[in-house]
Design a protein around this motif. Structure first.
Motif, mmCIF file in Angstrom:
data_model
loop_
_atom_site.group_PDB
_atom_site.id
_atom_site.type_symbol
_atom_site.label_atom_id
_atom_site.label_comp_id
_atom_site.label_asym_id
_atom_site.label_seq_id
_atom_site.Cartn_x
_atom_site.Cartn_y
_atom_site.Cartn_z
ATOM 1 N N PRO A 153 0.828 -1.214 0.000
ATOM 2 C CA PRO A 153 0.000 0.000 0.000
ATOM 3 C C PRO A 153 0.861 1.263 0.000
ATOM 4 N N GLY A 154 0.381 2.289 -0.680
ATOM 5 C CA GLY A 154 1.010 3.603 -0.610
ATOM 6 C C GLY A 154 0.212 4.488 0.351
ATOM 7 N N ARG A 155 0.438 5.791 0.269
ATOM 8 C CA ARG A 155 -0.196 6.712 1.224
ATOM 9 C C ARG A 155 -1.734 6.680 1.140
ATOM 10 N N ASP A 156 -2.263 6.753 -0.098
ATOM 11 C CA ASP A 156 -3.727 6.784 -0.258
ATOM 12 C C ASP A 156 -4.372 5.473 0.168
ATOM 13 N N GLU A 157 -3.698 4.380 -0.167
ATOM 14 C CA GLU A 157 -4.240 3.051 0.177
ATOM 15 C C GLU A 157 -4.235 2.879 1.698
ATOM 16 N N ASP A 158 -3.166 3.364 2.328
ATOM 17 C CA ASP A 158 -3.049 3.278 3.792
ATOM 18 C C ASP A 158 -4.171 4.068 4.470
ATOM 19 N N LYS A 159 -4.500 5.225 3.870
ATOM 20 C CA LYS A 159 -5.571 6.072 4.439
ATOM 21 C C LYS A 159 -6.926 5.403 4.296
ATOM 22 N N GLN A 160 -7.162 4.793 3.116
ATOM 23 C CA GLN A 160 -8.496 4.258 2.827
ATOM 24 C C GLN A 160 -8.657 2.764 3.097
ATOM 25 N N GLY A 161 -7.540 2.049 3.246
ATOM 26 C CA GLY A 161 -7.608 0.602 3.478
ATOM 27 C C GLY A 161 -8.000 -0.183 2.237
ATOM 28 N N VAL A 162 -7.797 0.431 1.064
ATOM 29 C CA VAL A 162 -8.198 -0.208 -0.202
ATOM 30 C C VAL A 162 -7.000 -0.162 -1.167
ATOM 31 N N LYS B 150 0.605 -6.230 3.231
ATOM 32 C CA LYS B 150 -0.713 -5.710 3.607
ATOM 33 C C LYS B 150 -0.602 -4.377 4.350
ATOM 34 N N CYS B 151 0.580 -4.002 4.769
ATOM 35 C CA CYS B 151 0.762 -2.722 5.479
ATOM 36 C C CYS B 151 1.763 -1.846 4.739
ATOM 37 N N ARG B 152 1.549 -0.538 4.833
ATOM 38 C CA ARG B 152 2.409 0.404 4.105
ATOM 39 C C ARG B 152 3.801 0.494 4.747
ATOM 40 N N PRO B 153 4.857 0.313 3.958
ATOM 41 C CA PRO B 153 6.194 0.575 4.505
ATOM 42 C C PRO B 153 6.375 2.086 4.675
ATOM 43 N N PRO B 154 7.012 2.527 5.760
ATOM 44 C CA PRO B 154 7.161 3.967 6.002
ATOM 45 C C PRO B 154 7.781 4.681 4.801
ATOM 46 N N ASN B 155 7.208 5.826 4.464
ATOM 47 C CA ASN B 155 7.662 6.637 3.324
ATOM 48 C C ASN B 155 7.757 5.851 2.006
ATOM 49 N N ASN B 156 6.923 4.849 1.881
ATOM 50 C CA ASN B 156 6.900 4.022 0.652
ATOM 51 C C ASN B 156 8.247 3.388 0.327
ATOM 52 N N ARG B 157 9.037 3.090 1.348
ATOM 53 C CA ARG B 157 10.314 2.432 1.038
ATOM 54 C C ARG B 157 10.036 1.040 0.482
ATOM 55 N N ASP B 158 11.082 0.465 -0.152
ATOM 56 C CA ASP B 158 10.923 -0.881 -0.726
ATOM 57 C C ASP B 158 10.637 -1.897 0.386
ATOM 58 N N PRO B 159 9.828 -2.912 0.084
ATOM 59 C CA PRO B 159 9.593 -3.964 1.082
ATOM 60 C C PRO B 159 10.898 -4.701 1.416
ATOM 61 N N LEU B 160 11.042 -5.099 2.664
ATOM 62 C CA LEU B 160 12.207 -5.904 3.056
ATOM 63 C C LEU B 160 11.883 -7.374 2.769
ATOM 64 N N SER B 161 12.933 -8.156 2.506
ATOM 65 C CA SER B 161 12.647 -9.573 2.197
ATOM 66 C C SER B 161 12.025 -10.274 3.400
ATOM 67 N N SER B 162 12.388 -9.857 4.617
ATOM 68 C CA SER B 162 11.787 -10.485 5.812
ATOM 69 C C SER B 162 10.286 -10.166 5.868
ATOM 70 N N GLU B 163 9.912 -8.940 5.511
ATOM 71 C CA GLU B 163 8.483 -8.561 5.514
ATOM 72 C C GLU B 163 7.721 -9.355 4.451
ATOM 73 N N LEU B 164 8.345 -9.474 3.279
ATOM 74 C CA LEU B 164 7.685 -10.213 2.185
ATOM 75 C C LEU B 164 7.451 -11.663 2.597
ATOM 76 N N LYS B 165 8.463 -12.244 3.230
ATOM 77 C CA LYS B 165 8.359 -13.645 3.653
ATOM 78 C C LYS B 165 7.223 -13.817 4.661
ATOM 79 N N MET B 166 7.147 -12.892 5.626
ATOM 80 C CA MET B 166 6.141 -13.033 6.691
ATOM 81 C C MET B 166 4.723 -12.807 6.178
#
Ligand code: URA
Length: 209
Positions: free
Chosen positions: A71-80, A111-127
């Protein structure tokens, strides 16, 4: 033989027990439980900074599913998923080739926005991957379009540059997976829109055949 092993591995990955439960329980309850798990998830630290989790949206019986990155900023705000600039472009391009967004299902790797839209970490992707796999197992789409490299790498196990992967047809279990560019990339590189549209038309044919 390899195909059978891949399919068995896919069902093993999503858990045979889980597949059995699908037959016994009301499917809507399983969806609700899964969404609740995501809402209450604390597997990684992203839950601390997000406003809303973005579970996924659309037709739960879709033959065509799209998987984005996070999710980016708008998706995080709206949950969509895909409601910001990239999402609006995606809607337009879907419409251009005659795909109705109401007919498809869209989810993200994270399913959750990474702060400042940074790239996902491989640990986050795995989980987070287990949630996506369970969504796929419930929907059982015929074709999945992976938007950009993160979902492509996750569902194809390929690590080549996107330019070498887009438009190719991979398999995830017995589901066809077609990587195409992420709409955010198209916002930065409008010249790639034609390629995107060409592959989207091919995807539509694959779903219909
Ligand atoms: N980019 C993504 O990958 N997913 C979204 O939901 C929005 C932007």
């Amino acid at each position: 033989m390899k195909k059978i092993i891949d399919i068995l591995k896919f069902y093993q990955d999503i858990g045979v027990e889980y597949t059995k439960k699908i037959n016994l329980q009301d499917k809507e309850d399983i969806w609700k439980n899964l969404e609740n798990e995501v809402v209450n998830c604390k597997k990684c630290s992203l839950f601390k900074e997000r406003t809303n989790p973005v579970f996924g949206a659309g037709n739960k019986d879709a033959r065509l599913m799209f998987v984005g990155e996070a999710p980016g900023r708008d998706e995080d705000k709206q949950g969509v998923p895909f409601v910001g600039r990239a999402g609006r472009l995606l809607n337009e391009l879907l419409k251009d080739v005659g795909i109705d967004r109401k007919e498809i299902y869209i989810a993200n790797c994270l399913k959750c926005r990474p702060p400042n839209n940074r790239d996902p970490l491989s640990s986050e992707l795995k989980m987070c991957f287990g949630y996506l796999k369970r969504q796929i197992a419930l929907i059982k789409p015929k074709v999945i379009v992976t938007l950009g490299r993160y979902s492509t790498y996750e569902l194809t196990d390929e690590k080549a540059a996107m330019g070498q992967l887009i438009g190719r047809v991979f398999e995830f279990g017995n589901i066809k997976v077609v990587p195409i560019y992420h709409p955010a990339y198209l916002l930065r590189n409008p010249k790639a829109i034609d390629i995107f549209t060409r592959h989207l038309k091919k995807v539509k044919r694959l779903v219909e055949e």
